[in-house]
Scaffold this active site. Structure first.
Site, PDB file in Angstrom:
ATOM      1  N   TYR A 138      79.371  36.226  56.494  1.00  0.00           N
ATOM      2  CA  TYR A 138      80.275  37.280  56.975  1.00  0.00           C
ATOM      3  C   TYR A 138      81.234  37.651  55.850  1.00  0.00           C
ATOM      4  O   TYR A 138      81.805  36.774  55.219  1.00  0.00           O
ATOM      5  CB  TYR A 138      81.072  36.791  58.207  1.00  0.00           C
ATOM      6  CG  TYR A 138      80.877  37.712  59.378  1.00  0.00           C
ATOM      7  CD1 TYR A 138      81.425  38.993  59.360  1.00  0.00           C
ATOM      8  CD2 TYR A 138      80.115  37.345  60.477  1.00  0.00           C
ATOM      9  CE1 TYR A 138      81.217  39.870  60.420  1.00  0.00           C
ATOM     10  CE2 TYR A 138      79.901  38.204  61.530  1.00  0.00           C
ATOM     11  CZ  TYR A 138      80.458  39.472  61.499  1.00  0.00           C
ATOM     12  OH  TYR A 138      80.247  40.335  62.531  1.00  0.00           O
ATOM     13  N   GLU A 174      83.645  40.735  55.814  1.00  0.00           N
ATOM     14  CA  GLU A 174      84.436  41.959  56.057  1.00  0.00           C
ATOM     15  C   GLU A 174      85.383  42.240  54.902  1.00  0.00           C
ATOM     16  O   GLU A 174      86.059  41.330  54.406  1.00  0.00           O
ATOM     17  CB  GLU A 174      85.242  41.824  57.353  1.00  0.00           C
ATOM     18  CG  GLU A 174      84.436  42.232  58.563  1.00  0.00           C
ATOM     19  CD  GLU A 174      85.238  42.165  59.847  1.00  0.00           C
ATOM     20  OE1 GLU A 174      86.478  42.193  59.798  1.00  0.00           O
ATOM     21  OE2 GLU A 174      84.594  42.076  60.906  1.00  0.00           O
ATOM     22  N   ASP A 231      72.818  64.995  51.430  1.00  0.00           N
ATOM     23  CA  ASP A 231      72.110  63.864  52.043  1.00  0.00           C
ATOM     24  C   ASP A 231      70.693  63.888  51.473  1.00  0.00           C
ATOM     25  O   ASP A 231      69.851  64.672  51.901  1.00  0.00           O
ATOM     26  CB  ASP A 231      72.113  64.042  53.566  1.00  0.00           C
ATOM     27  CG  ASP A 231      71.281  62.982  54.289  1.00  0.00           C
ATOM     28  OD1 ASP A 231      70.542  62.238  53.612  1.00  0.00           O
ATOM     29  OD2 ASP A 231      71.367  62.912  55.517  1.00  0.00           O
ATOM     30  N   THR A 235      69.809  57.166  52.471  1.00  0.00           N
ATOM     31  CA  THR A 235      69.278  55.917  53.003  1.00  0.00           C
ATOM     32  C   THR A 235      68.614  55.204  51.828  1.00  0.00           C
ATOM     33  O   THR A 235      68.256  55.824  50.823  1.00  0.00           O
ATOM     34  CB  THR A 235      68.239  56.167  54.118  1.00  0.00           C
ATOM     35  OG1 THR A 235      67.260  57.078  53.623  1.00  0.00           O
ATOM     36  CG2 THR A 235      68.882  56.741  55.362  1.00  0.00           C
ATOM     37  N   LYS A 255      63.723  54.803  52.133  1.00  0.00           N
ATOM     38  CA  LYS A 255      62.640  55.800  52.128  1.00  0.00           C
ATOM     39  C   LYS A 255      62.027  55.801  50.715  1.00  0.00           C
ATOM     40  O   LYS A 255      61.470  54.785  50.300  1.00  0.00           O
ATOM     41  CB  LYS A 255      63.187  57.156  52.563  1.00  0.00           C
ATOM     42  CG  LYS A 255      63.694  57.126  54.016  1.00  0.00           C
ATOM     43  CD  LYS A 255      64.103  58.496  54.506  1.00  0.00           C
ATOM     44  CE  LYS A 255      64.483  58.501  55.956  1.00  0.00           C
ATOM     45  NZ  LYS A 255      65.875  58.115  56.241  1.00  0.00           N
ATOM     46  N   ARG A 267      66.513  48.536  54.576  1.00  0.00           N
ATOM     47  CA  ARG A 267      67.106  49.535  55.484  1.00  0.00           C
ATOM     48  C   ARG A 267      68.608  49.501  55.330  1.00  0.00           C
ATOM     49  O   ARG A 267      69.252  48.499  55.654  1.00  0.00           O
ATOM     50  CB  ARG A 267      66.767  49.186  56.935  1.00  0.00           C
ATOM     51  CG  ARG A 267      65.405  49.621  57.337  1.00  0.00           C
ATOM     52  CD  ARG A 267      65.302  49.662  58.841  1.00  0.00           C
ATOM     53  NE  ARG A 267      65.058  51.017  59.279  1.00  0.00           N
ATOM     54  CZ  ARG A 267      63.858  51.572  59.290  1.00  0.00           C
ATOM     55  NH1 ARG A 267      62.811  50.910  58.867  1.00  0.00           N
ATOM     56  NH2 ARG A 267      63.704  52.813  59.721  1.00  0.00           N
TER      57      ARG A 267
HETATM   58  C1  LIG Z   1      68.021  63.274  55.817  1.00  0.00           C
HETATM   59  C2  LIG Z   1      68.303  62.080  56.688  1.00  0.00           C
HETATM   60  N1  LIG Z   1      69.576  61.699  56.866  1.00  0.00           N
HETATM   61  C3  LIG Z   1      69.897  60.644  57.636  1.00  0.00           C
HETATM   62  C4  LIG Z   1      68.926  59.914  58.274  1.00  0.00           C
HETATM   63  C5  LIG Z   1      69.333  58.796  59.193  1.00  0.00           C
HETATM   64  O1  LIG Z   1      69.007  57.571  58.693  1.00  0.00           O
HETATM   65  P1  LIG Z   1      68.884  56.291  59.651  1.00  0.00           P
HETATM   66  O2  LIG Z   1      67.636  56.453  60.419  1.00  0.00           O
HETATM   67  O3  LIG Z   1      68.856  55.181  58.656  1.00  0.00           O
HETATM   68  O4  LIG Z   1      70.106  56.253  60.503  1.00  0.00           O
HETATM   69  C6  LIG Z   1      67.582  60.263  58.112  1.00  0.00           C
HETATM   70  C7  LIG Z   1      66.529  59.462  58.796  1.00  0.00           C
HETATM   71  O5  LIG Z   1      65.413  59.756  58.894  1.00  0.00           O
HETATM   72  C8  LIG Z   1      67.258  61.384  57.305  1.00  0.00           C
HETATM   73  O6  LIG Z   1      66.006  61.793  57.152  1.00  0.00           O
END
Ligand SMILES: Cc1ncc(COP(=O)(O)O)c(C=O)c1O
Length: 440
Positions: free
Chosen positions: A45, A47, A191, A217, A220, A226
């Protein structure tokens, strides 16, 4: 006698080996990242942040988190990185909580145009409920309509624009997003969850010079555990020197408690793996495989949104056969040994639950070492499956749809043609390991 959990994991491993996975957001991690995830780090842990923890015993965890941060800063050439978000959705929430007050205006791409739920999808998501959301769309060529976007930005004056896609097969022009954001003085967030690996490997332009904040993320095309990374750029910090600390505070105490330390270490390792020459080879092969799969499908008479792909994924438009065919096609493909997901198409004529498209991507099959020859086979198998289901038209009466799909699925699981394809798929897929470094 091993617990049933272990038996089910074995079954899942077998399923993954024998089938072809085309879900564009899925990937397999290296054995090294896997070892990190199941290490003693998952028991700790921590935090807080390195040097500022609420719990003792974090001497080693501090070093690991700093390593992850430093490697990401180096990889992306940015001055600030946070690696504690549990996943992509909480990471986007943290960015919004850091930069917006509840009720302020946020702008993002519509879900049906390839955007993500967390980019302001109305009514059902935090991003659409707690902020005023303005959603922009596509032009007649199914590409982002920057003229509409600029007009909407002038009309609604968003405080933040979030770019990024989950089912958009084209290159993102970050300079044009910057023009729109700058025209109205909005924060610009990219994103890049789907395309991080492509950016690192040089197969997609980087948003770093154009945006203030980047979220990705880590599971991918980055091919890590993850989790998520949030990066603040020089541009963002020039606008607000407190940007990095605002993001950190939005994660904890704003949104989360203890970080997942094994994930943090896995991100540090994946960041190192992404610097290797094999990673570049891997990413180049993702693109070649996507082009080959797209060309094979189109040669088989299957329509793709945008007539192909410029990245790692493509969206099949099944409306030339029938509207609302995505559920039947995705289910039948899975029976035939190829799993993907049903997806809405631009200007979806049916519904998000019974959409008219399929989304296919090549990151996972490329990690397994499949190449152009395998993509040609996969494309032809998909065409055969679509040929089998193309007459399975969804009823117009909404009340009849559920029972229709139920009966369709009962028939499909024993369909001899689908089962024959699954044997061919199994014979091919079983020859490939779950992970190779350079896709070789
Ligand atoms: C562009 C995009 N942003 C955010 C996410 C969300 O990610 P998570 O599934 O890890 O919450 C995804 C998931 O597929 C995504 O494709």
């Amino acid at each position: 006698m091993p617990d049933i959990v272990f038996e089910l994991i074995k079954e899942e491993e077998q399923r993954q080996k024998e089938k072809v996975g085309l879900i564009p957001s899925e990937n397999n991690i290296s054995p090294d990242v896997s070892a990190v995830l199941s290490s003693c780090l998952s028991s700790k842990y921590s935090e807080g942040y390195p040097g500022r923890r609420y719990y003792e015993g974090n001497q080693i965890v501090d070093k690991l988190e700093n390593l992850a941060i430093d490697r990401l800063k180096e990889l992306f050439q940015v001055p600030h990185a946070n690696v504690q978000a549990y996943s992509g959705s909480p990471a986007n929430a943290a960015i919004m909580f850091a930069l917006l007050e509840p009720g302020e205006t946020l702008m993002g791409l519509q879900l049906g145009a390839g955007g993500h739920l967390t980019h302001g999808h109305p009514k059902v998501t935090f991003s659409g409920k707690y902020f005023k959301s303005v959603q922009h769309g596509l032009d007649a060529d199914d590409r982002i309509d920057f003229e509409e976007m600029l007009a909407l930005a002038y009309e609604h004056r968003p405080k933040m624009i979030i770019t990024g896609t989950t089912s958009y097969p084209f290159i993102l022009d970050f300079a044009r997003f910057q023009e729109v954001a700058d025209a109205v003085g909005a924060w610009l967030v990219a994103d890049i969850s789907h395309i991080t690996g492509l950016i690192i490997g040089g197969e997609h332009p980087s948003p770093v010079p154009y945006v203030d904040v980047i979220m990705s993320t880590t599971h991918k095309t980055f091919r890590g555990p993850r989790g998520a990374m949030i990066l603040a750029t020089d541009r963002g910090l020039a606008k607000d020197p407190q940007l990095g600390s605002k993001i950190d505070k939005a994660i904890i105490p704003g949104l989360q408690g203890g970080p997942h330390d094994a994930t943090t270490a896995g991100i540090a390792l994946a960041a190192e793996e992404a610097t290797r020459p094999e990673f570049k080879t891997y990413v180049r092969q993702i693109r070649k495989n996507a082009d080959t799969l797209a060309a094979t499908l189109m040669a088989e008479g299957i329509k793709l949104v945008g007539n192909g792909t410029e990245n790692h994924l493509m969206v099949v438009d099944l409306t030339p056969f029938s509207e609302g065919l995505g559920t039947q096609a995705a289910f039948a493909m899975d029976i035939a040994g190829i799993y993907a997901n049903r997806n809405v198409i631009p200007n979806e004529p049916c519904s998000p639950f019974y959409p008219s498209g399929l989304r296919l991507g090549t990151p996972l099959v490329t990690t397994r070492g499949m190449k152009e020859a395998e993509m040609e086979k996969v494309g032809r198998w998909i065409a055969r499956v679509i040929d089998i289901v193309k007459g399975e038209t969804l009823p117009i009466d909404k009340k009849e749809r559920g029972p229709f799909i139920k009966t369709f699925k009962q028939k499909a699981v024993t369909n001899p043609e689908l089962l024959a394809i699954s044997e061919e798929v199994k014979a091919m897929a079983s020859q490939f390991p779950l992970f190779t470094w350079g896709g070789e």
